[in-house]
Design an enzyme around this catalytic site. Structure first.
Site, mmCIF file in Angstrom:
data_model
loop_
_atom_site.group_PDB
_atom_site.id
_atom_site.type_symbol
_atom_site.label_atom_id
_atom_site.label_comp_id
_atom_site.label_asym_id
_atom_site.label_seq_id
_atom_site.Cartn_x
_atom_site.Cartn_y
_atom_site.Cartn_z
ATOM 1 N N ASP A 130 -3.129 -57.366 -6.892
ATOM 2 C CA ASP A 130 -4.417 -57.412 -7.587
ATOM 3 C C ASP A 130 -5.408 -58.349 -6.910
ATOM 4 O O ASP A 130 -6.233 -58.978 -7.552
ATOM 5 C CB ASP A 130 -4.217 -57.822 -9.051
ATOM 6 C CG ASP A 130 -3.345 -59.065 -9.213
ATOM 7 O OD1 ASP A 130 -3.045 -59.711 -8.187
ATOM 8 O OD2 ASP A 130 -2.971 -59.385 -10.351
ATOM 9 N N LYS A 145 2.482 -52.041 -5.779
ATOM 10 C CA LYS A 145 1.647 -51.236 -6.670
ATOM 11 C C LYS A 145 0.177 -51.513 -6.382
ATOM 12 O O LYS A 145 -0.280 -52.653 -6.465
ATOM 13 C CB LYS A 145 1.943 -51.552 -8.137
ATOM 14 C CG LYS A 145 1.195 -50.622 -9.097
ATOM 15 C CD LYS A 145 1.273 -51.098 -10.531
ATOM 16 C CE LYS A 145 0.288 -52.203 -10.828
ATOM 17 N NZ LYS A 145 -1.085 -51.717 -11.090
ATOM 18 N N ASP A 204 -1.336 -46.662 -8.681
ATOM 19 C CA ASP A 204 -1.567 -46.717 -10.120
ATOM 20 C C ASP A 204 -3.022 -46.353 -10.405
ATOM 21 O O ASP A 204 -3.839 -47.212 -10.738
ATOM 22 C CB ASP A 204 -1.238 -48.117 -10.627
ATOM 23 C CG ASP A 204 -1.302 -48.223 -12.136
ATOM 24 O OD1 ASP A 204 -1.232 -47.177 -12.806
ATOM 25 O OD2 ASP A 204 -1.415 -49.358 -12.640
ATOM 26 N N LYS A 206 -4.039 -43.914 -12.679
ATOM 27 C CA LYS A 206 -4.238 -43.509 -14.076
ATOM 28 C C LYS A 206 -5.245 -42.362 -14.174
ATOM 29 O O LYS A 206 -6.224 -42.426 -14.933
ATOM 30 C CB LYS A 206 -4.685 -44.696 -14.926
ATOM 31 C CG LYS A 206 -3.663 -45.834 -14.994
ATOM 32 C CD LYS A 206 -4.131 -46.940 -15.923
ATOM 33 C CE LYS A 206 -3.094 -48.057 -16.051
ATOM 34 N NZ LYS A 206 -2.988 -48.885 -14.826
ATOM 35 N N LEU A 207 -5.000 -41.300 -13.444
ATOM 36 C CA LEU A 207 -5.915 -40.163 -13.430
ATOM 37 C C LEU A 207 -6.008 -39.525 -14.819
ATOM 38 O O LEU A 207 -4.996 -39.322 -15.499
ATOM 39 C CB LEU A 207 -5.442 -39.128 -12.410
ATOM 40 C CG LEU A 207 -5.345 -39.625 -10.960
ATOM 41 C CD1 LEU A 207 -4.730 -38.564 -10.068
ATOM 42 C CD2 LEU A 207 -6.720 -40.042 -10.445
ATOM 43 N N ASP A 240 -8.612 -36.487 -16.414
ATOM 44 C CA ASP A 240 -9.775 -35.607 -16.311
ATOM 45 C C ASP A 240 -9.297 -34.202 -16.650
ATOM 46 O O ASP A 240 -8.165 -34.016 -17.095
ATOM 47 C CB ASP A 240 -10.371 -35.686 -14.895
ATOM 48 C CG ASP A 240 -11.883 -35.477 -14.881
ATOM 49 O OD1 ASP A 240 -12.340 -34.467 -15.465
ATOM 50 O OD2 ASP A 240 -12.603 -36.314 -14.309
ATOM 51 N N ILE A 241 -10.131 -33.212 -16.426
ATOM 52 C CA ILE A 241 -9.688 -31.843 -16.667
ATOM 53 C C ILE A 241 -8.592 -31.493 -15.666
ATOM 54 O O ILE A 241 -8.510 -32.085 -14.581
ATOM 55 C CB ILE A 241 -10.860 -30.849 -16.579
ATOM 56 C CG1 ILE A 241 -11.478 -30.839 -15.176
ATOM 57 C CG2 ILE A 241 -11.927 -31.169 -17.634
ATOM 58 C CD1 ILE A 241 -12.520 -29.746 -14.989
ATOM 59 N N ASN A 245 -7.936 -29.183 -13.443
ATOM 60 C CA ASN A 245 -8.281 -28.829 -12.075
ATOM 61 C C ASN A 245 -8.697 -30.048 -11.261
ATOM 62 O O ASN A 245 -8.322 -30.192 -10.083
ATOM 63 C CB ASN A 245 -9.415 -27.799 -12.072
ATOM 64 C CG ASN A 245 -9.745 -27.315 -10.673
ATOM 65 O OD1 ASN A 245 -8.931 -26.663 -10.023
ATOM 66 N ND2 ASN A 245 -10.947 -27.642 -10.208
ATOM 67 N N THR A 246 -9.442 -30.946 -11.863
ATOM 68 C CA THR A 246 -9.906 -32.143 -11.163
ATOM 69 C C THR A 246 -8.748 -33.072 -10.834
ATOM 70 O O THR A 246 -8.663 -33.635 -9.731
ATOM 71 C CB THR A 246 -10.957 -32.880 -12.006
ATOM 72 O OG1 THR A 246 -12.089 -32.024 -12.183
ATOM 73 C CG2 THR A 246 -11.406 -34.170 -11.339
ATOM 74 N N THR A 300 -0.607 -51.630 -22.067
ATOM 75 C CA THR A 300 -0.018 -52.845 -22.630
ATOM 76 C C THR A 300 -1.066 -53.854 -23.088
ATOM 77 O O THR A 300 -0.718 -54.867 -23.693
ATOM 78 C CB THR A 300 0.934 -53.512 -21.621
ATOM 79 O OG1 THR A 300 0.244 -53.713 -20.379
ATOM 80 C CG2 THR A 300 2.157 -52.655 -21.381
ATOM 81 N N ARG A 355 6.298 -60.721 -18.133
ATOM 82 C CA ARG A 355 6.076 -62.145 -17.928
ATOM 83 C C ARG A 355 7.420 -62.875 -17.919
ATOM 84 O O ARG A 355 8.296 -62.558 -18.724
ATOM 85 C CB ARG A 355 5.189 -62.728 -19.041
ATOM 86 C CG ARG A 355 3.746 -62.191 -19.026
ATOM 87 C CD ARG A 355 3.003 -62.660 -17.795
ATOM 88 N NE ARG A 355 1.612 -62.253 -17.787
ATOM 89 C CZ ARG A 355 1.151 -61.145 -17.211
ATOM 90 N NH1 ARG A 355 1.993 -60.322 -16.608
ATOM 91 N NH2 ARG A 355 -0.138 -60.865 -17.224
ATOM 92 N N GLN A 365 -2.462 -59.269 -21.696
ATOM 93 C CA GLN A 365 -1.346 -58.445 -22.141
ATOM 94 C C GLN A 365 -0.979 -58.797 -23.585
ATOM 95 O O GLN A 365 -0.828 -59.962 -23.927
ATOM 96 C CB GLN A 365 -0.123 -58.670 -21.238
ATOM 97 C CG GLN A 365 -0.378 -58.378 -19.763
ATOM 98 C CD GLN A 365 -0.662 -56.913 -19.488
ATOM 99 O OE1 GLN A 365 -0.379 -56.052 -20.301
ATOM 100 N NE2 GLN A 365 -1.223 -56.638 -18.329
ATOM 101 N N GLY A 422 2.637 -58.647 -11.543
ATOM 102 C CA GLY A 422 1.488 -59.016 -10.732
ATOM 103 C C GLY A 422 1.235 -60.499 -10.694
ATOM 104 O O GLY A 422 1.756 -61.229 -9.859
ATOM 105 N N ARG A 423 0.441 -60.985 -11.648
ATOM 106 C CA ARG A 423 -0.017 -62.371 -11.624
ATOM 107 C C ARG A 423 1.081 -63.429 -11.583
ATOM 108 O O ARG A 423 0.898 -64.453 -10.912
ATOM 109 C CB ARG A 423 -0.961 -62.607 -12.820
ATOM 110 C CG ARG A 423 -2.347 -62.019 -12.585
ATOM 111 C CD ARG A 423 -3.187 -62.000 -13.841
ATOM 112 N NE ARG A 423 -2.832 -60.867 -14.686
ATOM 113 C CZ ARG A 423 -3.513 -60.511 -15.796
ATOM 114 N NH1 ARG A 423 -4.556 -61.221 -16.172
ATOM 115 N NH2 ARG A 423 -3.139 -59.461 -16.491
#
Length: 227
Positions: free
Chosen positions: A10, A32, A59, A61-62, A64-65, A67-68, A115, A175, A187, A207-208
């Site tokens: 990140d 990630k 990551d 997080k798609l 949409d419709i 097809n997209t 989360t 954590r 979180q 991550g952090r």
């Protein structure tokens, strides 16, 4: 057993991200790269991180419709990600098309409930019931759609694992039990890495607690030792 820890990179600067990945690569199982990283550095950034030699988890997080989302999945084939996230809330057709468009070696996993959200947050956006109930509903939908697994908090992964024995379960928001890295930040439904692993998590996103530690290598090693 391979290392289940995926380091959430990140950091805003690519050189710093590469340097961090190089430092801790002996104590994590993958990297990630989130939406912020991809928007800032694009395909070039992913290629540079891949040179470290660890599997890449995109990551994105798609949502949409259908097809997209399918077209977006096809556009990242060249990056050869090991894991890509989509939102289960996009519906069964979207999830089916995303999986069909993914590379053969790419796991497609669906985000259930972030989360950073709790029951009150879900109620404000019109979701009835608890976060636990919503996770289970979306888990069943993702399984029906033929996905590889889902993303959920450590609080739900045990029940999810019982419902979907061969699923791949990604648990973020982890954590350590103590120390500076234990601060929850944004979180709201966090658990320890060991607790998540014991409950059935396949992939631990951290991550952090590592990336912002005074000594990232020592932090990664300490978390690895608990597993």
């Amino acid at each position: 057993m391979s290392n289940p820890i995926y380091l959430a990179v990140d950091l805003p600067r690519l050189d710093a991200a590469v340097a961090l990945g190089q430092k801790v690569k002996g104590h994590v199982g993958g990297l990630k790269l989130g939406l912020e990283f991809f928007c800032a550095h694009g395909h070039h950034g992913v290629h540079e991180m891949a040179k470290i030699g660890l599997p890449i988890f995109m990551d994105l997080k798609l949502h949409d419709i259908p097809n997209t989302v399918a077209a977006a999945m096809q556009s990242i084939h060249v990056l050869q990600p090991a894991i890509v996230t989509i939102h289960a809330a996009g519906g069964r057709a979207m999830m089916e098309d995303a999986k069909a468009a993914a590379g053969e070696s790419c796991k497609v996993v669906a985000v259930t409930v972030l989360t950073s959200l709790d029951d009150a947050d879900l109620a404000r956006v019109g979701v009835a019931g608890s976060s636990h109930d919503q996770v289970l509903r979306l888990t069943d939908l993702a399984q029906e759609a033929g996905l590889d697994g889902i993303v959920c908090s450590g609080h739900e992964v045990g029940e999810v694992h019982r419902r979907w024995k061969n699923g791949y379960f990604v648990v973020p928001g982890l954590r350590p039990a103590e120390g500076k890295g234990a601060a929850l930040g944004d979180q709201k439904r966090a658990v320890t890495p060991r607790a998540a692993r014991d409950a059935g998590a396949s992939c631990l996103v951290i991550g952090r607690p590592i990336s912002r530690a005074e000594d990232p290598v020592a932090a990664a090693r300490a978390i690895e030792a608990t597993l």
